[in-house]
Design an enzyme around this catalytic site. Structure first.
Site, PDB file in Angstrom:
ATOM      1  CG  ASP A  13      84.269  90.989  91.683  1.00  0.00           C
ATOM      2  OD1 ASP A  13      83.498  91.177  90.723  1.00  0.00           O
ATOM      3  OD2 ASP A  13      83.888  91.069  92.854  1.00  0.00           O
ATOM      4  CB  CYS A  29      79.568  86.013  94.481  1.00  0.00           C
ATOM      5  SG  CYS A  29      79.306  87.397  95.627  1.00  0.00           S
ATOM      6  CD  GLU A  64      83.220  85.878  96.656  1.00  0.00           C
ATOM      7  OE1 GLU A  64      83.191  85.838  97.896  1.00  0.00           O
ATOM      8  OE2 GLU A  64      82.326  86.422  95.981  1.00  0.00           O
ATOM      9  CG  HIS A  93      78.388  92.601  94.337  1.00  0.00           C
ATOM     10  ND1 HIS A  93      77.478  91.561  94.270  1.00  0.00           N
ATOM     11  CD2 HIS A  93      79.526  92.053  94.843  1.00  0.00           C
ATOM     12  CE1 HIS A  93      78.051  90.455  94.716  1.00  0.00           C
ATOM     13  NE2 HIS A  93      79.289  90.722  95.069  1.00  0.00           N
TER      14      HIS A  93
END
Length: 375
Positions: free
Chosen positions: A70, A95, A129, A155
């Site tokens: 992402d 993030c 997000e 992640h």
């Protein structure tokens, strides 16, 4: 492995230019520049909105392996004090998506240099997000033409030390839904409350009632969360509020529990309308499907990491975090894992500062896994 490009420089370059969902224009151009410099005749590149899909053709393919990263940032003012601070004052890679993109580029560079037997598709996905890029990207013609047979992603996890890969089979991340509730009553002078319908009082009552949804409507052996993170209402101190708004999030470990939570929220809001003589509207906004790891593929990956890499496997518990990668895992067998980056500040924190040592470790482990899986 991964030395064909300067991973630390790339991460810091990307950290400087965080952009919100479907606005990742600088990010897309930067990624395209790196990828095009690496490209050979075996590489095809497509764009989808602000995302990128890269296919590396294998020399004798029988399947397609997908890897997703992402690419968007968050609307957070960065407070890390880093030399490569965000150049966009109200946006930050809080993030770890700068890490996600860099690791994907490192693995991509290695696969281009040593093509596999099978095809590999790298998906640089926007808007994780919000408002959510995975589901519409899955439905796009661009990805449908190169749909993977299996897919994986990672992640960053600030709570784990560098060198740790935390993972489990089955449910990893929760089902999520946004929650927006608007209340409209009758405002008026603070000295004459009997002539009004006070929406601050109604909103406070509703917040209290919402706290009973999980404790009294969800099986104690299941898990759910209802959080109201923002309340707005009124204008000045001596005017009774005609309007109020609640904003929150709901998370559950099953899709069935999510339906129960939504139904109960709707019932409570109807009760507020009757009890406080007001009008209410509910918007569940966007929500993400649970991240559910395919058991055979996850076990295979865990065994490989333990036996063939420098990383350490930790079997973690499921988390109430949300990730739109869940939509990809709903349609494609695969898995996601946590990558330890050892930061004292957690995800979405303005001072998140992951350790960059984790980048090369992840690139090495993933390259080795794909080399084995795709040959």
């Amino acid at each position: 492995m991964g030395n064909k490009i300067d991973l630390i420089k790339i991460r810091r370059d990307l950290h400087r230019i965080p952009e919100l969902g479907f606005r990742e224009f600088k990010t897309q151009q930067y990624l395209l520049g790196v990828i095009q410099n690496l490209s050979t005749e075996r590489v095809e590149i497509k764009t989808w909105r602000t995302g990128i899909i890269v296919k590396i053709h294998g020399h004798n393919p029988t399947k397609t392996i997908g890897y997703r990263a992402d690419i968007d940032g968050l609307p957070i003012i960065e407070e890390t004090g880093l030399d490569f601070l965000s150049e966009h004052p109200t946006e930050m890679h809080a993030c770890g998506h700068d890490f996600h993109m860099t690791i994907a580029l490192g693995v991509l560079a290695n696969i281009i240099e040593s093509p596999l037997k099978d095809d590999v598709v790298f998906i640089f996905q926007p808007a994780e997000e919000g408002p959510g890029g995975a589901e519409p990207m899955l439905q796009s013609q661009e990805l449908k033409e190169w749909m993977p047979d299996m897919i994986l992603a990672l992640h960053v996890a600030p709570e784990y030390p560098v060198g740790t890969i935390a993972i489990k089979t089955g449910l990893l991340f929760a089902n999520t839904s946004e929650l927006f509730i608007d209340l409209k009553g009758k405002g008026g002078h603070a000295a004459y409350p009997h002539l009004t319908n006070d929406m601050v009082v109604a909103a406070c009552s509703l917040v209290s009632q919402l706290q009973s949804v999980v404790s009294r409507n969800i099986d104690p052996l299941d898990s759910a969360v209802v959080t109201i993170g923002k309340i707005t209402g009124g204008t000045v101190q001596n005017v009774i509020a005609e309007n109020a708004r609640l904003e929150g999030t709901m998370r559950t470990l099953s899709s069935e529990a999510m339906e129960k939570v939504k139904n109960r929220v709707q019932s409570l809001v109807k009760g507020i309308e009757i009890g406080y003589d007001c009008e209410c509207t509910i918007d569940f906004g966007s929500g993400y499907y649970q991240v559910y790891n395919n058991e055979p593929l996850t076990r295979e990956f865990m065994d490989f990491v333990e036996q063939e890499t420098e990383a350490t496997i930790f079997e973690c518990k499921e988390a109430m975090t949300g990730e739109d990668f869940g939509y990809m895992l709903r349609d494609i067998p695969g898995f996601m894992f946590w990558l330890g980056v050892d930061s004292p500040y957690g995800l979405h924190h303005s001072k998140l500062d992951p350790k960059e040592d984790a980048i090369q470790l992840a690139v090495n482990a993933l390259t080795a896994y794909l080399m084995t899986k795709g040959n």
